[in-house]
Design a protein around this motif. Structure first.
Motif, PDB file in Angstrom:
ATOM      1  N   VAL A 144       7.170  31.981 -27.153  1.00 54.93           N
ATOM      2  CA  VAL A 144       7.695  30.511 -26.806  1.00 54.93           C
ATOM      3  C   VAL A 144       7.528  30.336 -25.175  1.00 54.93           C
ATOM      4  O   VAL A 144       7.753  31.277 -24.402  1.00 54.93           O
ATOM      5  CB  VAL A 144       8.991  30.125 -27.163  1.00 54.93           C
ATOM      6  N   ASN A 145       7.020  29.402 -24.836  1.00 50.16           N
ATOM      7  CA  ASN A 145       6.880  29.169 -23.230  1.00 50.16           C
ATOM      8  C   ASN A 145       8.352  28.438 -22.930  1.00 50.16           C
ATOM      9  O   ASN A 145       8.933  27.874 -23.663  1.00 50.16           O
ATOM     10  CB  ASN A 145       5.772  27.888 -23.009  1.00 50.16           C
ATOM     11  N   PRO A 146       8.427  28.713 -21.599  1.00 52.24           N
ATOM     12  CA  PRO A 146       9.888  28.117 -21.118  1.00 52.24           C
ATOM     13  C   PRO A 146      10.277  26.818 -21.411  1.00 52.24           C
ATOM     14  O   PRO A 146      11.352  26.237 -21.777  1.00 52.24           O
ATOM     15  CB  PRO A 146       9.846  28.508 -19.593  1.00 52.24           C
ATOM     16  N   ALA A 147       9.086  25.837 -21.362  1.00 49.82           N
ATOM     17  CA  ALA A 147       9.324  24.501 -21.589  1.00 49.82           C
ATOM     18  C   ALA A 147       9.698  24.102 -22.855  1.00 49.82           C
ATOM     19  O   ALA A 147      10.054  23.159 -23.172  1.00 49.82           O
ATOM     20  CB  ALA A 147       8.297  23.643 -20.856  1.00 49.82           C
ATOM     21  N   MET A 148       9.312  24.957 -23.831  1.00 44.91           N
ATOM     22  CA  MET A 148       9.449  24.548 -25.165  1.00 44.91           C
ATOM     23  C   MET A 148      10.833  24.901 -25.725  1.00 44.91           C
ATOM     24  O   MET A 148      11.326  24.431 -26.665  1.00 44.91           O
ATOM     25  CB  MET A 148       8.756  25.802 -26.361  1.00 44.91           C
ATOM     26  N   ILE A 149      11.713  25.593 -25.112  1.00 45.07           N
ATOM     27  CA  ILE A 149      13.069  25.983 -25.256  1.00 45.07           C
ATOM     28  C   ILE A 149      14.076  24.891 -24.993  1.00 45.07           C
ATOM     29  O   ILE A 149      14.426  24.491 -23.907  1.00 45.07           O
ATOM     30  CB  ILE A 149      13.491  27.223 -24.361  1.00 45.07           C
ATOM     31  N   ALA A 150      14.689  24.571 -26.260  1.00 38.28           N
ATOM     32  CA  ALA A 150      15.763  23.469 -25.918  1.00 38.28           C
ATOM     33  C   ALA A 150      16.915  23.959 -26.067  1.00 38.28           C
ATOM     34  O   ALA A 150      17.939  23.384 -25.160  1.00 38.28           O
ATOM     35  CB  ALA A 150      15.615  22.269 -27.146  1.00 38.28           C
ATOM     36  N   LYS A 151      17.540  25.180 -26.257  1.00 34.75           N
ATOM     37  CA  LYS A 151      18.599  25.749 -26.116  1.00 34.75           C
ATOM     38  C   LYS A 151      18.590  27.281 -26.153  1.00 34.75           C
ATOM     39  O   LYS A 151      17.563  27.630 -26.953  1.00 34.75           O
ATOM     40  CB  LYS A 151      19.423  25.339 -27.589  1.00 34.75           C
ATOM     41  N   MET A 152      19.287  27.879 -25.413  1.00 35.84           N
ATOM     42  CA  MET A 152      19.330  29.298 -25.435  1.00 35.84           C
ATOM     43  C   MET A 152      20.798  29.688 -25.349  1.00 35.84           C
ATOM     44  O   MET A 152      21.331  29.375 -24.270  1.00 35.84           O
ATOM     45  CB  MET A 152      18.445  30.043 -24.154  1.00 35.84           C
ATOM     46  N   ARG A 153      21.240  30.461 -26.275  1.00 38.61           N
ATOM     47  CA  ARG A 153      22.877  31.015 -26.288  1.00 38.61           C
ATOM     48  C   ARG A 153      22.658  32.354 -26.469  1.00 38.61           C
ATOM     49  O   ARG A 153      21.973  32.838 -27.291  1.00 38.61           O
ATOM     50  CB  ARG A 153      23.576  30.161 -27.507  1.00 38.61           C
ATOM     51  N   ALA A 154      23.350  33.140 -25.697  1.00 36.46           N
ATOM     52  CA  ALA A 154      23.425  34.608 -25.780  1.00 36.46           C
ATOM     53  C   ALA A 154      25.062  34.907 -26.472  1.00 36.46           C
ATOM     54  O   ALA A 154      25.930  34.591 -25.491  1.00 36.46           O
ATOM     55  CB  ALA A 154      23.312  35.154 -24.403  1.00 36.46           C
TER      56      ALA A 154
END
Length: 764
Positions: free
Chosen positions: A165-175
């Motif tokens: 995935v490209n960074p701009a495709m990421i709508a949410k990142m949770r760790a």
């Protein structure tokens, strides 16, 4: 297979349109004549790096988006209770626009992890870094992309999950950190990272069909990188169709001293189309997507990526019922990958091919037992198939001929996991979550062979004679307790036992031939690696404590401290290889404290401990001067083997301090990045030290009604520095002998120098 080179770029560009052109055409067809045009919501501020904890939400039935005029873009649907809304915030979530912001300066999605508490990244290709959290990196983290689990499909792990995935495709990142609940996954000992792209968007019933599109084009001066990102959505009150994707190309970047860092060029494109349908409390989503990387250089590996294609499909279901919520997901992901040499930085001919298939599902039910109790139960399956072979090279004088080298033959790694988890709200102040999990991992592989019997026959025969089937049984648990005495403070204690089985390369890489060993390993250190059939799973026992203080409204200031410690039984590290073949290649292999060495994966007990500190403060907030906020992040980790020596690739103490300013449509940010000297290094790896450094980055942007312009400068003062997790530079420094040239030991990878970045975005 002939080697790709920069002279082939015209052909590669033609090939790269195979995925790009149909996808863009498909996106344009999503805007039919009868659809009313919508303006996307303006981005009203630069996203901050401050991580926001998950907050408990009240239960409510699924509802449509709040009514808005037809000229407003579709609104992302919300459901409750959500699968990721644990009452105890044992997780960290990046702001929604973090990916869009990061795309101005980087196309590497793993770089987003550096904005999470304890986050860092192992240096690799320009879009393929390996994420690290609290000292646990690579396979010790589990990364899910839209619920998909993607296994290593390269002996150098050149295609990690976040590269799809490209960074701009990421709508949410949770760790989910080291004490994350058992319900969020198994077979990892560090953190679980969940990435969501293109969540469904719906409109009010009276709005009809609404279309929304955003196109962004960007340029970065260092490496002459340029590309485009796109998102297009067509939606009504119950149906949502979304395309996301992007393409980028970059040359080799330059360091602060003006030298070109070779083998850092890349080109990549990613695309995904998802269709969602909601009806009577049910949400169905189906997605297909693909990736194409025609080339990607690796300055810290002997090989480059010369072809990588990924294709996938996944489906997800969420249903809200009287008794609670049910979630189901399933996926299939296929990778075809080739390593070779990209001229002129690397010259040669040695094709290495990989084919991988991942299939899986996950089921989870959330049951409200009472007004105070929630029960979660679930089951998941993950199947992996891997073939890794190296075709013979004509004219190689029996070194790489006449047979095909079979590295992994029909490798299988299958896992079934089951969990049960109980969440209890004792009163307004106390909440607990306890859970138990079991995973069973089955692994096996077929017979292997070398290029020829003379150089590889003994190792192959010994490996083929062994019983290679392995079964690992994991028993994991987690316990989390949260105390919130008032609206200005909260405290959380967590304990977790987590288990990870070796990957296929750690167990089944079989050859002790010097050349073959140097082709194995995702550590970027120039050393050679061989597997170990007798490896035992890693068992991590982690404790953490979080203390947080903030203003009652959580709008003005906040501070959070999180010390943690992990004891890992049977940590998969390495020993110096002591076979006759390894010693013949390097007689000083067991004792050398400089130079490249040969290593075998081995179990050792280890401890990791550290602390993360986060803070934010709104310095001013008024109509005339806008809003100004200071934010900061400090991380420290130390990793050691209990029998002596430091663990490999531990990030030195580091900090980020920034001032963000918002005034109307204008946003500004100045960020200072500080990294301490890396003096505590792994002796068994002969890891290199790196000096401390400081970088200053600037950002500014302005949002008009339909257009946004972003400008930035990375490394403003053009500092020359070395990446502490970048590994060894195997390309720019050579030793010349009668046998030819080889990589020189003792040189770390230099970081990028100053870069002027610009992006123009249009919403319509």
């Amino acid at each position: 297979m002939s080697k790709p080179s920069i002279s082939l770029r015209p052909s590669i560009l033609i090939a790269s349109t195979v995925l790009l052109a149909p996808a863009l055409l498909g996106a344009s067809t999503l805007l039919p004549p009868f659809a009313s045009t919508a303006f996307a919501k303006p981005r009203d501020q630069l996203p901050t790096v401050t991580v926001t904890p998950a907050q408990p939400r009240k239960r409510k039935p699924r509802a449509a988006a709040v009514p808005t005029p037809a000229a407003v873009a579709p609104t992302r649907a919300a459901t409750s209770p959500r699968a990721d809304d644990h009452a105890v915030p044992a997780s960290a979530t990046l702001p929604p626009d973090a990916g869009f912001s990061r795309a101005l300066s980087s196309s590497d999605s793993a770089s987003l992890v550096t904005d999470l508490p304890g986050g860092a990244a192992w240096g690799a290709g320009g879009v393929s870094s390996l994420p690290v959290i609290n000292g646990f990196g690579a396979d010790r983290l589990q990364v899910a992309i839209n619920s998909m689990l993607i296994s290593p499909a390269c002996p150098n792990e050149m295609n990690p999950p976040l590269s799809f995935v490209n960074p701009a495709m990421i709508a949410k990142m949770r760790a989910y950190l080291g004490v994350g609940p058992v319900s969020v996954g198994g077979d990892y000992i560090g953190s679980r990272i969940d990435v969501t792209t293109a969540p469904p968007a719906f409109t009010p019933a009276q709005a009809g069909w609404v279309a929304s599109t955003q196109l962004s084009s960007f340029f970065r001066s260092n490496g002459n990188a340029y590309g485009v990102d796109a998102t297009a959505t067509l939606a009504n009150h119950d149906t949502s169709v979304t395309y996301t994707g992007g393409w980028v190309r970059s040359g080799n970047y330059k360091a602060g001293d003006g030298t070109t860092v070779k083998s850092t060029l890349y080109e990549t494109q990613n695309h995904a189309i998802s269709i969602s349908k909601q009806t009577f409390g049910n949400l169905f989503t189906f997605q297909i997507g693909g990736q194409f990387i025609p080339y990607q250089g690796y300055v810290n590996q002997y090989m480059d990526m010369v072809y990588n294609r990924g294709l996938y499909a996944n489906g997800r279901y969420e249903g809200v019922f009287d008794w609670g919520k049910f979630e189901a997901s399933a996926f299939v992901h296929q990778i075809r990958h080739t390593m070779g040499f990209i001229a002129p930085d690397k010259i040669g001919d040695m094709p290495m091919d990989t084919k991988s298939l991942d299939i899986g599902y996950a089921l989870k039910a959330t049951v409200a037992l009472s007004g105070h109790d929630v029960l979660r139960v679930g089951n998941e399956l993950a199947l992996n198939r891997l073939d890794d072979w190296w075709n013979p090279v004509a004219g190689s004088m029996m070194m790489m001929s006449p047979n095909t080298f079979i590295n992994i033959n029909g490798g299988t790694r299958d896992r079934v996991g089951t969990f049960v988890e109980w969440e209890r709200h004792w009163d307004r102040q106390w909440t607990s979550i306890v859970g138990l999990r079991n995973d069973v991992v089955w692994m096996n592989t077929g017979n292997v062979q070398g290029y020829n019997a003379m150089s590889y026959g003994a190792d192959a025969a010994a490996f083929n004679a062994l019983d290679r089937a392995r079964t690992d049984v994991h028993v994991d648990s987690s316990a989390l307790l949260r105390y919130e005495p008032n609206d200005m403070s909260q405290y959380e204690f967590g304990f977790a036992r987590k288990t990870r089985s070796p990957n296929l390369y750690e167990r089944y890489a079989w050859s002790t031939n010097a050349m073959a060993m140097k082709m194995i390993g995702w550590f970027g250190d120039g050393n050679g690696y061989v597997g170990n059939l007798d490896l035992r799973p890693e068992k991590a026992h982690t404790v953490s404590f979080t203390a947080g203080w903030h203003d009652p409204a959580q709008r003005v200031w906040g501070v959070k401290l999180t010390p943690y410690a992990s004891y890992v039984h049977d940590y998969i590290d390495v020993d110096r290889c002591s076979t006759a073949s390894c010693l013949a290649s390097n007689p000083a292999n067991l004792t050398a404290n400089t130079g490249f060495v040969y290593l075998q994966f081995a179990n050792h007990d280890a401890t990791l401990y550290g602390i993360n500190v986060e803070g934010r403060l709104t310095v001013w907030d008024n109509p005339i001067h806008g809003q100004g906020q200071v934010r900061g992040l400090i991380g420290y980790v130390r990793g050691q083997r209990t029998d002596g020596g430091d663990l490999y690739h531990m990030m030195p103490i580091n900090a980020k301090l920034a001032l963000d300013h918002l005034l109307g449509g204008w946003t500004n940010s100045i960020e200072l990045q500080l990294v301490g000297s890396k003096d505590q290094v792994s002796q068994v790896h002969n890891e290199l030290t790196t000096p401390a450094y400081a970088l200053l980055n600037l950002r500014t942007g302005y949002q008009w009604q339909h257009v946004r312009l972003d400008l930035g400068i990375d490394n403003l003062f053009n500092q020359n520095y070395y990446l502490p997790l970048g590994g060894a530079d195997l390309v720019d420094y050579k030793v010349v002998s009668m046998m030819g040239s080889s990589a020189a030991y003792g040189y770390s990878v230099k970081g990028p120098g100053r870069s002027f970045n610009a992006r123009l975005s249009v919403n319509f």
